[in-house]
Design a protein around this motif. Structure first.
Motif, short mmCIF file in Angstrom:
data_model
loop_
_atom_site.label_atom_id
_atom_site.label_comp_id
_atom_site.label_asym_id
_atom_site.label_seq_id
_atom_site.Cartn_x
_atom_site.Cartn_y
_atom_site.Cartn_z
N VAL A 126 12.26 -63.06 -61.80
CA VAL A 126 11.51 -64.32 -61.70
C VAL A 126 12.14 -65.27 -60.70
CG1 VAL A 126 10.78 -66.37 -62.95
CG2 VAL A 126 10.50 -64.13 -63.99
N ARG A 127 13.47 -65.42 -60.73
CA ARG A 127 14.10 -66.38 -59.83
C ARG A 127 13.85 -66.01 -58.37
NH1 ARG A 127 20.28 -67.82 -60.89
NH2 ARG A 127 19.26 -68.50 -62.84
N ILE A 133 7.93 -67.23 -53.29
CA ILE A 133 6.73 -68.06 -53.29
C ILE A 133 6.95 -69.30 -52.43
CG2 ILE A 133 5.24 -69.54 -54.71
CD1 ILE A 133 5.63 -67.50 -57.00
N GLU A 134 8.10 -69.95 -52.61
CA GLU A 134 8.41 -71.15 -51.80
C GLU A 134 8.44 -70.81 -50.31
OE1 GLU A 134 12.05 -72.70 -53.32
OE2 GLU A 134 11.13 -73.56 -55.12
N ARG A 135 9.05 -69.69 -49.97
CA ARG A 135 9.13 -69.28 -48.56
C ARG A 135 7.75 -69.01 -47.98
NH1 ARG A 135 9.77 -64.75 -44.95
NH2 ARG A 135 8.94 -63.34 -46.55
N CYS A 146 -0.58 -62.69 -54.60
CA CYS A 146 -1.09 -61.42 -55.11
C CYS A 146 -0.14 -60.90 -56.19
CB CYS A 146 -1.19 -60.38 -53.99
SG CYS A 146 -2.35 -60.81 -52.68
N LEU A 147 -0.69 -60.60 -57.35
CA LEU A 147 0.11 -60.12 -58.47
C LEU A 147 -0.51 -58.86 -59.05
CD1 LEU A 147 0.82 -63.50 -60.31
CD2 LEU A 147 2.45 -62.18 -58.92
N PRO A 168 7.21 -69.53 -65.32
CA PRO A 168 7.71 -70.24 -64.14
C PRO A 168 6.93 -69.91 -62.86
CG PRO A 168 9.55 -69.46 -65.45
CD PRO A 168 8.31 -68.84 -66.04
N ILE A 169 6.45 -68.67 -62.74
CA ILE A 169 5.65 -68.29 -61.58
C ILE A 169 4.33 -69.06 -61.57
CG2 ILE A 169 4.34 -66.37 -60.55
CD1 ILE A 169 6.60 -64.50 -61.45
N PHE A 170 3.70 -69.14 -62.74
CA PHE A 170 2.42 -69.84 -62.83
C PHE A 170 2.59 -71.35 -62.65
CE2 PHE A 170 1.85 -66.19 -65.94
CZ PHE A 170 1.47 -65.32 -64.93
#
Length: 365
Positions: A126-127, A133-135, A146-147, A168-170
């Motif tokens: 997750v981390r 995601i930020e990048r 995409c998941l 945390p992803i959501f």
């Protein structure tokens, strides 16, 4: 009298795929057996796996020609299912997913009028997923996450993407106002059946989508994260047929669903979308009756043979199912046009009208 010009309706394909050319794939991908394409562009390969390249539009230049031929103005390009990274060592997974995301970002950057591309993360870490995601959002300018429907965690257990560990992803997707694509793959790795007669693509992929939809709705994530808009691949086809059984199960055995949200509350929700790739008008009719036409967007799944491709054998062409649906009075022409444009834009950008107008301007320039 001045007549107001009517803007032509766009044709935006909400579910497309693109292969890198063989020479674009780093050597380590082949050395490690992760993924590559042979130099003659005839096969995509992994260690102990290969699949024929069934259409030249798997590749960029040929894809653009294909889109021009079928009058498709723009395409949403998802990640390749072979690059979800399940079962890879951590460093190999990070490098493979970064290659996919950088490749897609470059396609979007160099062809902004033709492609909106997605990026992929591995939920088992997750981390690292949050960093990626930020990048992808802040550095690469991408807006589509995409998941997979299911993934392997760090101890080798298969989990649904809407496991509570992934909140945390959501949360980050919600912060960034992201569109999210949920796509099935890897069923043969955790469903203990012999891989024959294409059963995992024809049956189990649809069951995987239904399973993911089950847990999205039970956890109420569509309300908990109101800026995140989710689209299920392949119409979430078995989820439509399965709706009544899930409702009856919830009502009949409330002891099994303590603290969960009733399945009925998610039906037709404005942040849950489905593509049109269900292959027959009966299924499309059920999808629209269940969810409402505004939650349905065109998805061709090109250039795969289970997509809406030009095929005499299959009597098919891109957009055929919507034409048939009009002929059979399942949808109106206005609803068809919305599925090609408005609904795709709504999934991609939600209420960000500025972003919608910017993309439309790029397409029309």
């Amino acid at each position: 009298m001045i007549h107001k010009m009517t803007k032509r309706k766009l044709r935006i394909n909400g579910h497309s795929h693109l292969l890198p050319y063989p020479e674009q794939i780093p050597q380590f991908m082949k050395d490690k057996g992760i993924f590559w394409v042979d130099k003659d562009r005839k096969f995509m390969l992994q260690k102990d796996w290969s699949r024929p390249v069934t259409d030249s539009s798997f590749f960029l230049d040929e894809k653009l020609e294909w889109m021009e031929h079928f009058k498709i103005d723009h395409a949403v390009v998802l990640n390749l299912s072979q690059l979800y990274g399940n079962g890879l060592r951590l460093e190999e997974m990070k490098q493979a997913l970064r290659f996919q995301n950088d490749f897609n970002a470059r396609v979007q950057h160099e062809n902004p009028s033709k492609f909106t591309t997605g990026f992929v993360v591995h939920p088992g870490f997750v981390r690292g997923a949050l960093w990626e995601i930020e990048r992808c959002v802040e550095v690469l300018g991408m807006r589509l996450l995409c998941l997979p429907t299911h993934y392997m965690d760090t101890i080798g257990t298969w989990r649904c993407i809407f496991d509570e560990e992934n909140e945390p992803i959501f949360e980050l997707a919600n912060k960034y106002n992201l569109a999210v694509e949920i796509h099935p793959y890897d069923g043969e790795k955790f469903i203990k059946l012999q891989n024959t007669s294409w059963r995992f693509h024809l049956i189990w992929m649809l069951a995987q989508c239904a399973d993911a939809y089950h847990f999205l709705t039970l956890n109420g994530y569509y309300d908990k994260y109101p800026n995140m808009r989710i689209c299920f691949a392949h119409g979430g086809q078995l989820a439509q047929m399965n709706l009544g059984r899930r409702i009856q199960g919830f009502d009949g055995r409330p002891d099994l669903f303590e603290g969960k949200t009733h399945p009925r509350k998610a039906v037709g929700h404005k942040n849950i979308f489905f593509d049109t790739l269900v292959h027959d008008t009966g299924s499309l009719d059920l999808l629209i009756k269940n969810q409402g036409s505004k939650q349905v967007l065109i998805g061709l799944d090109d250039p795969y043979p289970l997509g809406e491709m030009e095929s005499e054998i299959q009597s098919s062409y891109p957009g055929k199912i919507l034409d048939l649906a009009i002929d059979r009075n399942i949808i109106t022409e206005t609803e068809r046009d919305e599925m090609w444009e408005d609904n795709v834009l709504q999934w991609l950008f939600g209420d960000d009208e500025k972003a919608k107008k910017e993309l439309v301007s790029k397409i029309l320039q």
